[in-house]
Motif scaffolding. Structure first.
Motif, mmCIF file in Angstrom:
data_model
loop_
_atom_site.group_PDB
_atom_site.id
_atom_site.type_symbol
_atom_site.label_atom_id
_atom_site.label_comp_id
_atom_site.label_asym_id
_atom_site.label_seq_id
_atom_site.Cartn_x
_atom_site.Cartn_y
_atom_site.Cartn_z
ATOM 1 N N ILE A 25 0.868 -1.173 0.000
ATOM 2 C CA ILE A 25 0.000 0.000 0.000
ATOM 3 C C ILE A 25 0.906 1.225 0.000
ATOM 4 O O ILE A 25 1.819 1.321 0.818
ATOM 5 C CB ILE A 25 -0.907 0.027 1.263
ATOM 6 N N GLN A 26 0.645 2.177 -0.934
ATOM 7 C CA GLN A 26 1.498 3.354 -1.061
ATOM 8 C C GLN A 26 0.659 4.619 -1.181
ATOM 9 O O GLN A 26 -0.404 4.605 -1.800
ATOM 10 C CB GLN A 26 2.349 3.262 -2.324
ATOM 11 N N ASN A 27 1.186 5.702 -0.624
ATOM 12 C CA ASN A 27 0.606 7.022 -0.824
ATOM 13 C C ASN A 27 1.557 7.813 -1.711
ATOM 14 O O ASN A 27 2.662 8.150 -1.299
ATOM 15 C CB ASN A 27 0.408 7.738 0.518
ATOM 16 N N HIS A 28 1.138 8.097 -2.938
ATOM 17 C CA HIS A 28 1.968 8.865 -3.867
ATOM 18 C C HIS A 28 1.675 10.359 -3.793
ATOM 19 O O HIS A 28 2.267 11.136 -4.529
ATOM 20 C CB HIS A 28 1.737 8.381 -5.300
ATOM 21 N N ARG A 29 0.743 10.752 -2.939
ATOM 22 C CA ARG A 29 0.439 12.179 -2.814
ATOM 23 C C ARG A 29 1.536 12.880 -2.033
ATOM 24 O O ARG A 29 2.012 12.381 -1.019
ATOM 25 C CB ARG A 29 -0.899 12.373 -2.111
ATOM 26 N N HIS A 30 1.907 14.056 -2.518
ATOM 27 C CA HIS A 30 2.959 14.826 -1.866
ATOM 28 C C HIS A 30 2.408 15.854 -0.895
ATOM 29 O O HIS A 30 3.157 16.406 -0.092
ATOM 30 C CB HIS A 30 3.825 15.547 -2.919
ATOM 31 N N ASP A 31 1.092 16.121 -0.955
ATOM 32 C CA ASP A 31 0.528 17.209 -0.172
ATOM 33 C C ASP A 31 -0.316 16.774 1.024
ATOM 34 O O ASP A 31 -0.563 17.582 1.910
ATOM 35 C CB ASP A 31 -0.304 18.119 -1.070
ATOM 36 N N GLU A 32 -0.753 15.518 1.084
ATOM 37 C CA GLU A 32 -1.578 15.114 2.218
ATOM 38 C C GLU A 32 -1.456 13.623 2.505
ATOM 39 O O GLU A 32 -1.347 12.800 1.600
ATOM 40 C CB GLU A 32 -3.051 15.474 1.988
ATOM 41 N N GLY A 33 -1.482 13.305 3.803
ATOM 42 C CA GLY A 33 -1.483 11.919 4.236
ATOM 43 C C GLY A 33 -2.910 11.407 4.336
ATOM 44 O O GLY A 33 -3.861 12.185 4.339
ATOM 45 N N ASP A 34 -3.065 10.105 4.416
ATOM 46 C CA ASP A 34 -4.393 9.503 4.495
ATOM 47 C C ASP A 34 -4.337 8.194 5.275
ATOM 48 O O ASP A 34 -3.283 7.562 5.381
ATOM 49 C CB ASP A 34 -4.943 9.206 3.095
ATOM 50 N N VAL A 35 -5.503 7.790 5.770
ATOM 51 C CA VAL A 35 -5.646 6.491 6.419
ATOM 52 C C VAL A 35 -6.214 5.516 5.389
ATOM 53 O O VAL A 35 -7.254 5.779 4.776
ATOM 54 C CB VAL A 35 -6.568 6.565 7.649
ATOM 55 N N PHE A 36 -5.529 4.420 5.198
ATOM 56 C CA PHE A 36 -5.929 3.382 4.255
ATOM 57 C C PHE A 36 -6.546 2.226 5.042
ATOM 58 O O PHE A 36 -5.990 1.803 6.064
ATOM 59 C CB PHE A 36 -4.719 2.852 3.477
ATOM 60 N N THR A 37 -7.674 1.732 4.575
ATOM 61 C CA THR A 37 -8.294 0.543 5.149
ATOM 62 C C THR A 37 -8.039 -0.612 4.204
ATOM 63 O O THR A 37 -8.342 -0.519 3.010
ATOM 64 C CB THR A 37 -9.816 0.748 5.342
ATOM 65 N N GLU A 61 8.934 6.106 0.782
ATOM 66 C CA GLU A 61 8.925 6.092 2.237
ATOM 67 C C GLU A 61 7.518 5.995 2.805
ATOM 68 O O GLU A 61 7.336 5.586 3.943
ATOM 69 C CB GLU A 61 9.615 7.345 2.774
ATOM 70 N N SER A 62 6.531 6.404 2.034
ATOM 71 C CA SER A 62 5.140 6.372 2.485
ATOM 72 C C SER A 62 4.481 5.090 1.984
ATOM 73 O O SER A 62 3.627 5.103 1.098
ATOM 74 C CB SER A 62 4.404 7.611 1.973
ATOM 75 N N VAL A 63 4.919 3.968 2.560
ATOM 76 C CA VAL A 63 4.520 2.660 2.056
ATOM 77 C C VAL A 63 4.467 1.661 3.209
ATOM 78 O O VAL A 63 5.198 1.790 4.186
ATOM 79 C CB VAL A 63 5.503 2.187 0.957
ATOM 80 N N VAL A 64 3.589 0.691 3.085
ATOM 81 C CA VAL A 64 3.579 -0.457 3.990
ATOM 82 C C VAL A 64 3.525 -1.707 3.119
ATOM 83 O O VAL A 64 2.828 -1.738 2.103
ATOM 84 C CB VAL A 64 2.415 -0.401 5.000
ATOM 85 N N LEU A 65 4.320 -2.710 3.502
ATOM 86 C CA LEU A 65 4.368 -3.967 2.761
ATOM 87 C C LEU A 65 4.003 -5.094 3.707
ATOM 88 O O LEU A 65 4.681 -5.302 4.718
ATOM 89 C CB LEU A 65 5.770 -4.202 2.175
ATOM 90 N N TYR A 66 2.924 -5.796 3.375
ATOM 91 C CA TYR A 66 2.513 -6.977 4.139
ATOM 92 C C TYR A 66 3.066 -8.204 3.416
ATOM 93 O O TYR A 66 2.772 -8.413 2.244
ATOM 94 C CB TYR A 66 0.990 -7.089 4.207
ATOM 95 N N GLU A 67 3.845 -8.995 4.118
ATOM 96 C CA GLU A 67 4.348 -10.235 3.552
ATOM 97 C C GLU A 67 3.473 -11.369 4.073
ATOM 98 O O GLU A 67 3.293 -11.512 5.284
ATOM 99 C CB GLU A 67 5.802 -10.447 3.958
#
Length: 128
Positions: A25-37, A61-67
């Motif tokens: 899951i990645q956020n490519h936005r440079h201007d705002e963060g978000d909560v991902f479900t 850097e704004s990424v989470v990886l589930y293995e």
């Protein structure tokens, strides 16, 4: 003596039970963060759920990886929601009998939540 005529249809090879090796899951936005479900279901039953906040900034850097977010192969639906965006993948629709392992990548761009995937033969994992 009888004669039988007709067409014998071969049954198509059944699709394997997909195995989700990685879910990114990645956020490519440079201007705002978000909560991902993140939600993974099998036959309508939730088997994995997480809520993760990804900051704005560098997508590397704004990424989470589930293995191995789910341990067993299965007929899963993966749904990711963020703000007003939603994307989903039915895992059995994207694999083939030859390539049953799956890497899913959901990323939020400026206006759309995108999803991409890569498949490969799970058997090749046994030799790694």
């Amino acid at each position: 003596m009888g004669v039988v005529a007709g067409c014998l249809d071969e049954e198509p090879e059944p699709k394997p039970e997909p195995r989700i090796e990685y879910l990114e899951i990645q956020n490519h936005r440079h201007d705002e963060g978000d909560v991902f479900t993140v939600l993974i279901t099998e036959h309508g039953e939730t088997v994995f759920e997480d809520h993760v906040e990804l900051a704005a900034g560098d997508p590397r850097e704004s990424v989470v990886l589930y293995e191995d977010p789910v341990v067993e192969p299965g007929d899963y639906e993966v749904v990711v929601e963020v703000a007003e965006h939603k994307a989903s993948v039915e895992t059995k629709q994207v694999v083939s009998p030859e390539e049953d392992c799956l890497y899913l990548d959901f990323y939020l761009g400026s206006t759309t939540l995108h999803v991409e995937y890569t498949t490969w033969p799970c058997d090749s994992d046994a030799t790694d």
